[in-house]
Every structure is written in C-alpha cells, then in structure tokens.
Design a protein around this motif. Structure first.
Motif, PDB file in Angstrom:
ATOM      1  N   ALA A 128       3.720  -2.039  10.088  1.00  0.00           N
ATOM      2  CA  ALA A 128       3.341  -2.642   8.799  1.00  0.00           C
ATOM      3  C   ALA A 128       4.522  -3.464   8.285  1.00  0.00           C
ATOM      4  O   ALA A 128       5.675  -3.119   8.511  1.00  0.00           O
ATOM      5  N   GLU A 129       4.188  -4.575   7.618  1.00  0.00           N
ATOM      6  CA  GLU A 129       5.233  -5.416   7.031  1.00  0.00           C
ATOM      7  C   GLU A 129       4.906  -5.714   5.579  1.00  0.00           C
ATOM      8  O   GLU A 129       3.751  -5.614   5.165  1.00  0.00           O
ATOM      9  N   GLY A 130       5.943  -6.086   4.832  1.00  0.00           N
ATOM     10  CA  GLY A 130       5.723  -6.386   3.419  1.00  0.00           C
ATOM     11  C   GLY A 130       6.866  -7.213   2.874  1.00  0.00           C
ATOM     12  O   GLY A 130       7.830  -7.492   3.593  1.00  0.00           O
ATOM     13  N   PRO A 131       6.766  -7.595   1.589  1.00  0.00           N
ATOM     14  CA  PRO A 131       7.786  -8.481   1.003  1.00  0.00           C
ATOM     15  C   PRO A 131       9.143  -7.792   0.850  1.00  0.00           C
ATOM     16  O   PRO A 131       9.213  -6.581   0.665  1.00  0.00           O
ATOM     17  N   GLN A 132      10.212  -8.604   0.917  1.00  0.00           N
ATOM     18  CA  GLN A 132      11.557  -8.061   0.699  1.00  0.00           C
ATOM     19  C   GLN A 132      11.912  -8.098  -0.784  1.00  0.00           C
ATOM     20  O   GLN A 132      12.772  -7.349  -1.227  1.00  0.00           O
ATOM     21  N   VAL A 133      11.251  -8.980  -1.529  1.00  0.00           N
ATOM     22  CA  VAL A 133      11.382  -8.962  -2.989  1.00  0.00           C
ATOM     23  C   VAL A 133      10.168  -8.193  -3.526  1.00  0.00           C
ATOM     24  O   VAL A 133       9.036  -8.598  -3.304  1.00  0.00           O
ATOM     25  N   GLU A 134      10.441  -7.061  -4.173  1.00  0.00           N
ATOM     26  CA  GLU A 134       9.375  -6.148  -4.593  1.00  0.00           C
ATOM     27  C   GLU A 134       9.355  -5.969  -6.103  1.00  0.00           C
ATOM     28  O   GLU A 134      10.381  -6.140  -6.766  1.00  0.00           O
ATOM     29  N   SER A 135       8.210  -5.563  -6.608  1.00  0.00           N
ATOM     30  CA  SER A 135       8.170  -5.157  -8.017  1.00  0.00           C
ATOM     31  C   SER A 135       8.825  -3.775  -8.112  1.00  0.00           C
ATOM     32  O   SER A 135       8.863  -3.028  -7.129  1.00  0.00           O
ATOM     33  N   ASP A 136       9.346  -3.447  -9.279  1.00  0.00           N
ATOM     34  CA  ASP A 136       9.985  -2.132  -9.400  1.00  0.00           C
ATOM     35  C   ASP A 136       8.955  -1.023  -9.281  1.00  0.00           C
ATOM     36  O   ASP A 136       9.276   0.092  -8.927  1.00  0.00           O
ATOM     37  N   TRP A 137       7.679  -1.359  -9.534  1.00  0.00           N
ATOM     38  CA  TRP A 137       6.640  -0.326  -9.376  1.00  0.00           C
ATOM     39  C   TRP A 137       6.535   0.103  -7.910  1.00  0.00           C
ATOM     40  O   TRP A 137       6.567   1.285  -7.591  1.00  0.00           O
ATOM     41  N   PHE A 138       6.403  -0.858  -6.992  1.00  0.00           N
ATOM     42  CA  PHE A 138       6.280  -0.516  -5.566  1.00  0.00           C
ATOM     43  C   PHE A 138       7.554   0.110  -5.017  1.00  0.00           C
ATOM     44  O   PHE A 138       7.513   0.999  -4.171  1.00  0.00           O
ATOM     45  N   ASN A 139       8.712  -0.391  -5.489  1.00  0.00           N
ATOM     46  CA  ASN A 139       9.965   0.109  -4.914  1.00  0.00           C
ATOM     47  C   ASN A 139      10.353   1.479  -5.479  1.00  0.00           C
ATOM     48  O   ASN A 139      10.973   2.275  -4.786  1.00  0.00           O
ATOM     49  N   PHE A 140       9.994   1.744  -6.766  1.00  0.00           N
ATOM     50  CA  PHE A 140      10.454   2.982  -7.422  1.00  0.00           C
ATOM     51  C   PHE A 140       9.316   3.865  -7.939  1.00  0.00           C
ATOM     52  O   PHE A 140       9.163   4.999  -7.496  1.00  0.00           O
TER      53      PHE A 140
END
Ligand code: 2NL
Length: 360
Positions: A128-140
């Motif tokens: 699976a792949e995804g963006p390197q710039v993330e919203s803080d919701w997805f990252n945290f």
C-alpha cells in the motif's frame, strides 16, 4: 613511321600521364570528341579514293578502338587508385575492445525494499502507498496519538506552513507509514493484509539519525488473527531476509499508543570479531516494534473492533539494510560506499576503467 603511328604514340602517352579523371576527359575530347583529331581524320575519308579509304579507314577504326580501350583502362586504374587511397585513411579497427560504460547500481535501500516486498508478497501481503504530506488526523488522531503526546509537540515533527489566516491544524510530513494503512483499511475494509514501505520524516539528525528515513509497516486484520500469527510472520520474514536457516525472536513488552498489547522484537545474534551473525550467539538486536492493533485505531479506520482484530508492526529499513549488508554507518548511503557494492560482486566493479575511477 606513318602519321597514324605518331598520332597513336601521342595519345597513348597522354592517357598514361593523365593524373585524374578530368585530365583523362580532356585527352578523350582531343582525340575522339566531335572536333577531336581522330574524328577529323575520319571525316577526311570521304575525299579519298576507294582503295585508300579502305586501308586508312580500317587503320583509323583500329586506332579509335585502341585509344578508347586505353581510356577505359586508365579510367578504371585511376578509380582503383582513388579507392586504395581512401581505404588507407578511412579505416576502423573492429578488433578494438569496447570502451567500458559507467553503469549505475541500485541503492541499498531500494534493493532491501524490493527484497522485503517479495518476502511479504509470498505471505499474502499487498503493498500500500500513500501521501508523504499527511493531515494530522491520519498521522496522529487515527492512531490514538493524543494532542498532548510529545510527537505532536513541535520538536519531533515537521509541520507544513498554512496560509496567513488559515487556522486549520497544519499538515505534517508523515512520521511513520501507519497513515497509509489507515487509508488502506478505510478503502478496502477487513480482512486485509498489507505492508506500507516508504519515506518518513522526523526532526532528528545525529550519527545514527537522519531527518528522512525509510520504514516498512505491516498490517494483518481478520476475525481471529493473534500474536502467534505475528510471531510466525516475523520469524519467517527474518529467516528469508537475513538468509539464515533459523532465527530466534524475543518479544519484550512495550508500549505504543496504536497497539495493545505491544512488543518490541529482538533477534538473536553474535558480534564475534566485529562481524554480525544473525540466528546464533548470546546477543540480542532490537529490530522492530509491534503489537495487536488498538480497538480505537480499528474504529477510526472504519473497521468494527467487535468483529475484527489483528497485528501491526513497524521496522526501519535503513537499519536492516545496514545490518544485512554490513554497512558501518549512514554516510555509506550518502557517499555510495563501494564496500556495499563489492559485497554483491557488482559487474561494474570488474571493469578496470570504472574501478580505477571510483576508488574509495
Ligand atoms: C517502531 C514501531 C510500530 C505499528 C508500528 C501500526 C499501524 C496501524 C495500527 C497499529 Cl495502522 N499499528 N503500526 C505498530 C507497532 C509498532 O512501529 O518501532 N517502528 C520503527
């Protein structure tokens, strides 16, 4: 000597001494051209008596044929000489050895990503792949990392700038590839088996840390996935990746906000003579973190935790690449240390020209 003999001598001599095709053409015109000497003589035959015309005519015909043949032979001779001269200067040595080309080699991190992708693919894991710039919701938030967690307090994380007056929480450079797996669960639901390899970012820079590094995370969700499945998958991975007949893993209780229970995993090894050997010895090397996915994380990703459960793990790729290929420090990645390439006996290094040009 007759007049024709003199004529013959003059033209045979002129033909022999013509230096090129242009000079030869001049001789031809002077002898056989419309106003050439031989042609004029032929025109005079009309005024002769029948007997004289017969003998002189025959002699003139022979002379014309002889000069014509001589012209052709000389023309061919000049062409042959010109070709010889060209062949002497325009030559190519087809027996010369080829000039070695500077060949690139795959980067150790790319190599290791390909290796581990293949190993997990054999166990049914998709990439699976995804963006390197993330919203803080997805990252945290989705990972049960609370706003007061140290990782969210400015110093560990790269926050993206917002436009003046835009007060929404800033995006971040992802600090792990977990958000990729949250997105994968949202998109396909359960059951799911994925790995998420890729670049991650943390504000960290010293002898053993770089602000950008590579991570692979794994996720397996089904109705009755357990820690036992986690242990088997990780053992199987380590055996295949380090290319040893057997490995021994040690699970140490730990804590991550996104797993419960959580475990850090060590692999048995030895450091005899400064040489790392995986699978034997009295030392342990920490290689990854893991655990059972926290119910809150499943719920955030739209997966019902009363129905589904599973494990997740995260591992640094740069570090396992260094362990596998005996790369002593991070500078090897930035300066393309040839020791790594030699380990593989890369064909490029067998080229004398190349090896000389890249001595380090
Ligand atoms: C470490 C620890 C870990 C995970 C990563 C994960 C992902 C999802 C849900 C739950 Cl979507 N967990 N990832 C779990 C445990 C440990 O990484 O030390 N990484 C270098």
């Amino acid at each position: 000597m007759t007049a024709l003999d003199t004529l013959r001598g003059k033209y045979i001599e002129a033909i022999a001494s013509a230096a090129d095709e242009a000079a030869l053409e001049e001789v031809r015109l002077a002898a056989l051209g419309k106003k050439g000497e031989i042609s004029l003589k032929m025109r005079e035959l009309g005024q002769m008596s029948p007997e004289e015309r017969q003998t002189t005519g025959a002699a003139l015909n022979r002379l014309r044929d002889e000069i014509d043949a001589s012209l052709r032979a000389r023309k061919q001779g000049l062409a042959d000489a010109a070709l010889d001269a060209r062949l002497k200067t325009e030559w190519l040595d087809v027996t010369l050895p080829g000039r070695p080309r500077r060949a690139g080699t795959i980067h150790p991190v790319s190599q290791v990503m390909a290796e581990l992708t293949a190993i997990f693919a054999d166990m049914g894991f998709a990439v699976a792949e995804g963006p390197q710039v993330e919203s803080d919701w997805f990252n945290f938030d989705a990972l049960n990392i609370p706003p007061e967690h140290p990782a969210r307090q400015e110093h560990d994380t790269f926050f993206m700038a917002r436009a003046e007056g835009d007060n929404r929480p800033p995006h971040v450079l992802r600090t792990h590839t977990s958000p990729v797996q949250i997105r994968a669960m949202q998109a396909q639901g359960a059951p799911i088996r994925v790995i998420a390899p890729g670049r991650v970012y943390r504000m960290d820079m010293d002898q053993t840390h770089t602000p950008m590094f590579h991570q692979v995370e794994g996720l397996a969700i089904d109705r009755d996935i357990s820690m036992a499945n986690l242990k088997w998958v990780l053992e199987e991975f380590c055996r295949a990746f380090f290319e040893v007949p057997s490995v021994e893993l040690r699970f140490r209780a730990s804590h991550f906000p996104f797993t419960e229970p959580s475990a850090e995993v060590d692999i048995r090894c030895s450091w005899e003579g400064g040489q790392l050997r995986i699978g034997e010895g009295d030392s342990w090397l920490e290689i990854l973190g893991s655990g059972m996915v926290h119910p809150k994380v499943l719920a955030a990703a739209g997966v019902n935790p009363d129905e589904w459960q599973g494990f997740a793990f995260g591992m640094g790729i740069d570090r396992i690449a260094m362990l596998k290929y005996g790369i002593p420090d991070l500078r090897a990645f930035f300066e393309s240390d040839l020791r790594w390439l030699r380990h593989y006996g890369f064909a490029a290094l067998d080229m004398p020209d190349l090896a000389g040009g890249l001595s380090r």
